[in-house]
Write a protein that holds these residues in place. Structure first.
Motif, short mmCIF file in Angstrom:
data_model
loop_
_atom_site.label_atom_id
_atom_site.label_comp_id
_atom_site.label_asym_id
_atom_site.label_seq_id
_atom_site.Cartn_x
_atom_site.Cartn_y
_atom_site.Cartn_z
N GLY A 58 0.80 -1.22 0.00
CA GLY A 58 0.00 0.00 0.00
C GLY A 58 0.83 1.26 0.00
O GLY A 58 1.95 1.31 -0.51
N LYS A 59 0.25 2.31 0.59
CA LYS A 59 0.90 3.61 0.68
C LYS A 59 1.09 3.99 2.15
O LYS A 59 0.42 3.46 3.03
N PRO A 60 2.01 4.92 2.42
CA PRO A 60 2.23 5.34 3.80
C PRO A 60 0.96 5.87 4.44
O PRO A 60 0.21 6.62 3.81
N LEU A 61 0.72 5.47 5.68
CA LEU A 61 -0.46 5.94 6.39
C LEU A 61 -0.31 7.41 6.76
O LEU A 61 0.80 7.93 6.89
N PHE A 62 -1.43 8.06 6.94
CA PHE A 62 -1.47 9.46 7.34
C PHE A 62 -0.93 9.56 8.77
O PHE A 62 -1.38 8.84 9.64
N PRO A 63 0.04 10.43 9.07
CA PRO A 63 0.72 11.41 8.23
C PRO A 63 2.17 11.01 7.91
O PRO A 63 3.04 11.87 7.84
#
Length: 497
Positions: free
Chosen positions: A318-323
């Motif tokens: 996936g993508k980096p979680l916020f933040p």
């Protein structure tokens, strides 16, 4: 400028008990416990620990089995400002003794199953849970607030290179880990998160931290059992479970092609690269798998696949979680899309550093960016694909061989249940991959067949030179494959010969 670490807030358990006192906090074979009951028991336990002289900054080590008792102690320590030091129950006494000394633990608290190990290991004060429960609580006030910058946990790494390192995690690290996760996965007040990984592991502890912040139920199993985990989903209303790939494979096998009920919404999958055939099998059976990437140093996941991308980006973490942020570094330069490199992350859930190891901390933490030692690549849409641990990388004839890729090829064979790959020295190529597999009971496949099978899926230099059949593969307490111990299986075979 405030960096957020000086933010003060009420102790989490006290706040949760005030908000939702009658909700179920913990569920286990011994029954249920509400948030009000959990706070009451945690406060009594804190006062008993205070009777022993435990106070602000003291390190308290726990050698206990997953269960309500351990959860109560973990929640009790913040009332004293004490630091939680989880001890891996699979360690031998000499390893435990070293960790206790390194952490400067003032007390080792154990339960009955770990009595002999605790009393053999400790050179500090040791106390059983039963003995603690019999003490008269101390009088006096308990802490009511915390600061996000305060140290909450010292959790030791597995020690793949030399002595284990104590990862320092603050309240803020746990807070942002829980917050980042809920931003991605959402929250339902009826969520019930199954804990079948140990509390001494980041995966298990993170669920306990999230449950108190979210106000949801942590369903606690003493250990992982695929049949029990599946039953908890079907019959006990479990909506989320955290697993690694070996656990998921066992659950899918035990489930026998049956689907899960509609209330089950998340199989959170971590622990490193995942064989694509397993993900495809889950997709075909409608199992909602969300792959993640995280470490002890990031207080659990820091990259997770969003629900809407779970099928479109099969195999991605996936993508980096916020933040949080992520980079792929090729030396000191940022790698271009698709190019492998070291995974480097930054965010408020990243560790404060390593306990008493400022030299190592300076090496891996630069300008807030943490060098993970893992190898991965990011595609043009920003999705992370984890390739392997740098320490597991096999360089054969100048070519990089990622064990996870070879394991995935082996696991694609219909009779292979588990696979592990490591490198062995070779005079010509420097190193070559060697495989270890466990096959389904009653099934037969030859080494020659598996080598040919891999040859249809892998470049020649990636094909295992030898494949050994074993009854079991070495795993750690969280059921993750321990590749560094695979050579020991070769040594055992030689000794038998």
């Amino acid at each position: 400028m405030r960096d957020g670490t000086d933010i003060q807030m009420p102790l989490w358990l006290t706040k949760r008990a005030a908000l939702t006192p009658e909700r179920t906090a913990l569920a286990s074979g011994g029954g249920n416990m509400t948030w009000e009951d959990l706070e009451s028991q945690a406060k009594v336990t804190a006062r008993r620990l205070a009777k022993l002289g435990i106070g602000e900054g003291d390190r308290v080590a726990l050698l206990m089995q997953n269960g309500p008792d351990m959860a109560v102690v973990i929640h009790a320590l913040p009332f004293l400002g004490a630091v939680f030091v989880p001890i891996n129950s699979r360690l031998v006494p000499s390893e435990i003794r070293w960790q206790l000394a390194d952490a400067g633990a003032k007390l080792l608290l154990y339960d009955l199953p770990h009595r002999e190990t605790a009393e053999t290991a400790a050179e500090t004060e040791v106390l059983s849970w039963d003995r603690l429960a019999s003490l008269k609580p101390a009088e006096g006030p308990l802490r009511s607030h915390l600061h996000l910058g305060e140290l909450h946990t010292i959790m030791y790494t597995s020690g793949t290179t030399g002595r284990p390192k104590g990862v320092m995690l603050s309240y803020g690290n746990h807070w942002w880990s829980a917050t980042s996760s809920v931003f991605n996965l959402g929250l339902d007040m009826n969520d019930r998160w199954l804990v079948c990984t140990p509390f001494f592991h980041m995966s298990g502890l993170s669920i306990l931290m999230r449950s108190v912040l979210y106000g949801i139920t942590a369903v606690i199993h003493p250990s992982f059992d695929p049949a029990a985990a599946n039953r908890a989903i079907r019959e006990d209303g479990v909506t989320i479970i955290s697993v690694v790939s070996t656990m998921l494979a066992q659950m899918v096998e035990e489930q026998g092609g049956r689907g899960y009920p509609d209330h089950f919404r998340c199989m959170l999958l971590g622990g490193g690269p995942v064989p694509k055939p397993l993900l495809e099998r889950c997709r075909d059976q409608g199992i909602p798998v969300f792959q993640t990437y995280g470490l002890t140093e990031t207080a659990s996941q820091i990259v997770t696949l969003a629900p809407e991308d779970s099928l479109r980006k099969l195999g991605s973490a996936g993508k980096p979680l916020f933040p949080s942020e992520l980079r792929i570094m090729d030396g000191e330069e940022e790698a271009s899309p698709g190019q492998p490199g070291e995974i480097v992350v930054r965010g408020p859930n990243v560790t404060l550093g390593y306990w008493k190891r400022s030299d190592v901390t300076r090496e891996v933490l630069r300008d807030g960016w943490f060098r993970t030692g893992d190898i991965g690549c990011v595609d043009r849409e920003g999705f992370l694909f984890v390739l392997d641990r740098r320490s597991d990388l096999i360089i054969s004839g100048g070519e990089n061989v990622y064990p996870a890729e070879v394991e995935a090829a082996l696991l694609a064979h219909p009779v292979v249940v588990e696979a592990g790959v490591t490198g062995v020295a070779d005079k010509r190529w420097g190193a070559v991959p060697v495989g270890f597999v466990r096959v389904k009971p009653g099934e037969v496949v030859t080494e020659k067949e598996l080598v040919r099978f891999c040859g249809e899926r892998l470049a020649r230099y990636k094909i295992p030179r030898r494949i050994h059949f074993v009854r079991e593969l070495p795993k750690n307490a969280s059921n993750k494959l321990v590749r560094r111990r695979l050579p020991e299986l070769l040594e055992e075979k030689e000794e038998k010969r």
